[in-house]
Design an enzyme around this catalytic site. Structure first.
Site, short mmCIF file in Angstrom:
data_model
loop_
_atom_site.label_atom_id
_atom_site.label_comp_id
_atom_site.label_asym_id
_atom_site.label_seq_id
_atom_site.Cartn_x
_atom_site.Cartn_y
_atom_site.Cartn_z
N HIS A 32 0.84 -1.21 0.00
CA HIS A 32 0.00 0.00 0.00
C HIS A 32 0.87 1.26 0.00
O HIS A 32 0.68 2.16 -0.82
CB HIS A 32 -0.91 -0.02 1.24
CG HIS A 32 -1.80 1.18 1.35
ND1 HIS A 32 -3.12 1.17 0.96
CD2 HIS A 32 -1.56 2.44 1.82
CE1 HIS A 32 -3.65 2.36 1.17
NE2 HIS A 32 -2.73 3.15 1.70
N GLU A 33 1.82 1.31 0.92
CA GLU A 33 2.64 2.53 1.03
C GLU A 33 3.58 2.68 -0.17
O GLU A 33 3.82 3.80 -0.64
CB GLU A 33 3.44 2.52 2.34
CG GLU A 33 2.58 2.38 3.60
CD GLU A 33 1.46 3.41 3.71
OE1 GLU A 33 1.55 4.47 3.07
OE2 GLU A 33 0.49 3.15 4.44
N HIS A 38 1.84 4.24 -3.02
CA HIS A 38 1.62 5.68 -2.94
C HIS A 38 2.71 6.46 -3.67
O HIS A 38 2.58 7.68 -3.85
CB HIS A 38 1.55 6.13 -1.47
CG HIS A 38 0.19 6.00 -0.87
ND1 HIS A 38 -0.96 6.34 -1.55
CD2 HIS A 38 -0.21 5.57 0.36
CE1 HIS A 38 -2.01 6.13 -0.76
NE2 HIS A 38 -1.58 5.65 0.39
N GLU A 47 -6.28 7.25 -1.61
CA GLU A 47 -6.48 6.13 -0.68
C GLU A 47 -7.45 5.08 -1.24
O GLU A 47 -7.23 3.88 -1.08
CB GLU A 47 -6.96 6.64 0.68
CG GLU A 47 -5.97 7.54 1.41
CD GLU A 47 -4.65 6.86 1.73
OE1 GLU A 47 -4.49 5.65 1.48
OE2 GLU A 47 -3.75 7.57 2.22
#
Length: 596
Positions: free
Chosen positions: A11-12, A15, A34
């Protein structure tokens, strides 16, 4: 936890693109990064766990956590006109992340994976190093796919979970199957109809699939992929060349975050459960069988009548524990997880967690007693398989084979715990003592914590063993807050006031009070009101506004759906928070919003 860690890293890292190289112009549009990235998380987990199991777990979270939020006092749109106070406490929610993922994922379903990728490529190229908006993303997806998505944007501004009611009618002479699809808003009036994909197929008497053929022009529907594009409040479809006895398999893959209503018979659901080529809808058929029976049991409980489980419902699990457990044990184990209390109350005008829990306990115990010997055999089999998988020298750090085998055996163990005989309790204690991994040890602890005679010794032994590992103790705190015990309020209060609990550590508050106690619905909402008082006391001590707001929302967010007596008890604590000195304005605003 390892899978969660891997998904968090993914997820990170994701980003880098969705948030950094292309950033967000407005706090109102946090879903642009998000929600978009959470869609990638879902696809990643489906890659790890398999498409069906990954999808089941994503949908279970939506139903257990996001749907209730949509029905609660703090519901908001994915792209709201405004937000209150600090966006970190009002916009970083399950709606922004998980519903945002479902909504953006619907575009992928509507246009297909290849065209979706073309649209996202255009988005990253056009807005590299810039701040973008949700409009920009949708417009790029539209340009890359060639599909008009302007109406689709309504999803970002509507509040609540829509309903999709489908009525079917078969004409034997013409061999046509008519479907009428009606969409209704989740809250308030329908301002503008939504555009969403209704994925479907037909399942024949022997489990065969049939190609979809519409009378007249297929229009904007992708029949080869089984996608109907619903764009009007009410739409009618007539399918031709449909053999007698075929059943519509609707909302395959949970193609839209809606509440589907269709009058399936028990026999229809049994066939879908056994034959549907869509793995998610096989699970969904079992889910519906269980939910229908649970709602019947709830009615019996409210009438004060005996809650005898229908034998036909119990028989439906024969295939799950037999053939399916052999062919696809991962899917079978998910089909044994029946709807949670938070899902069951959503069909009630006034939430009754006591009735939901009583019904759920009755069904689980009935399944456990009928198939007790089968569960023992499966436990033994998958215990051996999990240990063999753990010992493979070439296993990855995330040993999915071992994880899946442990999942099956621990689901079986949880059912054996419902029997509560000496042999079953001894088996759980044996796993707790002899566990070679934390997953098995923790599962056994959670089961022992719900057995009064075993609770204290197991909790003490686990704490002594792991007291120097804070992440493990955080998990221990969850069990202390979530156990089924009338004294759980006193237990949580004692822990909050003890030296081992640090209210300045968000992890302690989240695990004991939010993830543990605030989701322990029956005991939080007991009629004494001491559960609400405990939550109020913790909020008063919290210096972290984000954590305080999350606790208020989790514990009190269902205020509009509770009975008058409980609303009065909740209001007492919310008024106390609003009038208190020393709390942040955002914390007080959240309490006021819950009250309406």
């Amino acid at each position: 936890d390892l899978i969660h860690i891997a998904t968090t890293v993914e997820h990170e890292y994701g980003h880098t693109w969705r948030g950094d190289l292309v950033t967000v112009r407005s706090w109102h549009e946090i879903a642009l990064k998000e929600g978009f990235q959470s869609l990638m998380d879902n696809l990643f987990s489906e890659t790890l766990l398999g498409a069906t199991v990954g999808r089941i777990r994503d949908v279970r979270l939506i139903r257990m956590v996001q749907f209730p939020k949509d029905a609660g006092a703090t519901a908001h749109a994915i792209w709201p006109e405004q937000y209150e106070g600090d966006p970190s406490s009002s916009m970083y929610t399950v709606t922004t992340y998980d519903k945002g993922a479902e909504v953006i994922g619907m575009v992928r379903t509507i246009v297909g994976a290849e065209k979706f990728r073309a649209g996202t490529d255009k988005y990253f190229k056009d807005f590299f190093g810039k701040a973008a908006t949700i409009d920009d993303l949708v417009n790029c997806l539209e340009a890359g796919s060639g599909v008009n998505l302007q109406q689709f944007k309504n999803w970002f501004t509507q509040v609540g979970t829509p309903e999709c009611e489908v009525i079917g009618n078969y004409d034997e002479n013409a061999q046509t199957f008519s479907l009428q699809v009606t969409q209704r808003p989740g809250r308030g009036d329908m301002k503008d109809p939504l555009h969403f994909p209704l994925n479907m197929g037909f399942v024949g008497a022997n489990g065969e699939d049939f190609p979809l053929e519409l009378q007249g022009d297929a229009g904007n529907h992708d029949l080869k992929r089984g996608v109907l594009n619903i764009t009007r409040e009410t739409e009618d479809f007539v399918f031709k060349n449909v053999p007698k006895g075929a059943i519509p398999s609707l909302l395959r893959g949970f193609s839209a975050p809606v509440k589907l209503k269709y009058n399936y018979s028990h026999e229809d659901l049994l066939r879908l459960m056994r034959y549907d080529s869509d793995g998610f809808n096989r699970y969904e058929a079992g889910y519906r069988i269980a939910k229908q029976e649970l709602m019947r049991l709830i009615d019996l409980f409210k009438k004060g009548e005996s809650m005898a489980v229908n034998s036909g419902v119990l028989d439906s699990y024969e295939g799950v524990l037999g053939d399916l457990m052999t062919v696809d044990p991962a899917l079978a184990s998910e089909m044994l997880v029946i709807p949670d209390e938070s899902e069951l109350v959503q069909d009630m005008e006034i939430y009754d967690y006591d009735a939901a829990k009583a019904a759920r306990d009755a069904l689980r115990e009935a399944i456990a007693r009928k198939f007790r010997d089968r569960f023992v055999g499966l436990y033994d089999k998958f215990d051996i398989l999990s240990k063999e998988a753990e010992e493979k020298k070439d296993a990855e750090a995330i040993n999915l084979e071992a994880i899946q085998n442990r999942r099956v055996k621990n689901v079986c163990l949880s059912y054996l715990c419902e029997v509560r005989g000496e042999a079953e309790v001894d088996l759980i204690k044996k796993q707790f003592v002899e566990a070679r991994n934390l997953n098995d040890e923790y599962t056994a602890l959670a089961l022992l914590a719900d057995i009064p005679a075993e609770r204290e010794a197991a909790l003490e032994a686990f704490y002594k063993k792991w007291q120097h590992e804070e992440l493990v103790i955080n998990r221990w705190l969850i069990i202390n807050g979530s156990m089924d015990d009338v004294a759980v309020v006193r237990r949580v209060r004692a822990l909050v006031e003890s030296p081992l609990f640090d209210i300045g550590k968000p992890g302690h508050v989240y695990n004991l009070v939010i993830f543990g106690f605030a989701r322990n619905y029956v005991h939080l909402h007991n009629k004494l009101g001491d559960g609400y008082e405990l939550v109020g006391d913790v909020v008063m001590k919290l210096g972290n506004t984000d954590v305080a707001c999350r606790l208020i929302e989790t514990a009190f967010g269902n205020f509009p759906k509770m009975d008058k007596e409980r609303q009065g008890l909740m209001k007492k604590q919310l008024d106390r928070i609003i009038e208190a000195g020393g709390l942040s304005d955002d914390t007080k605003k959240r309490a006021k919003k819950v009250l309406g």
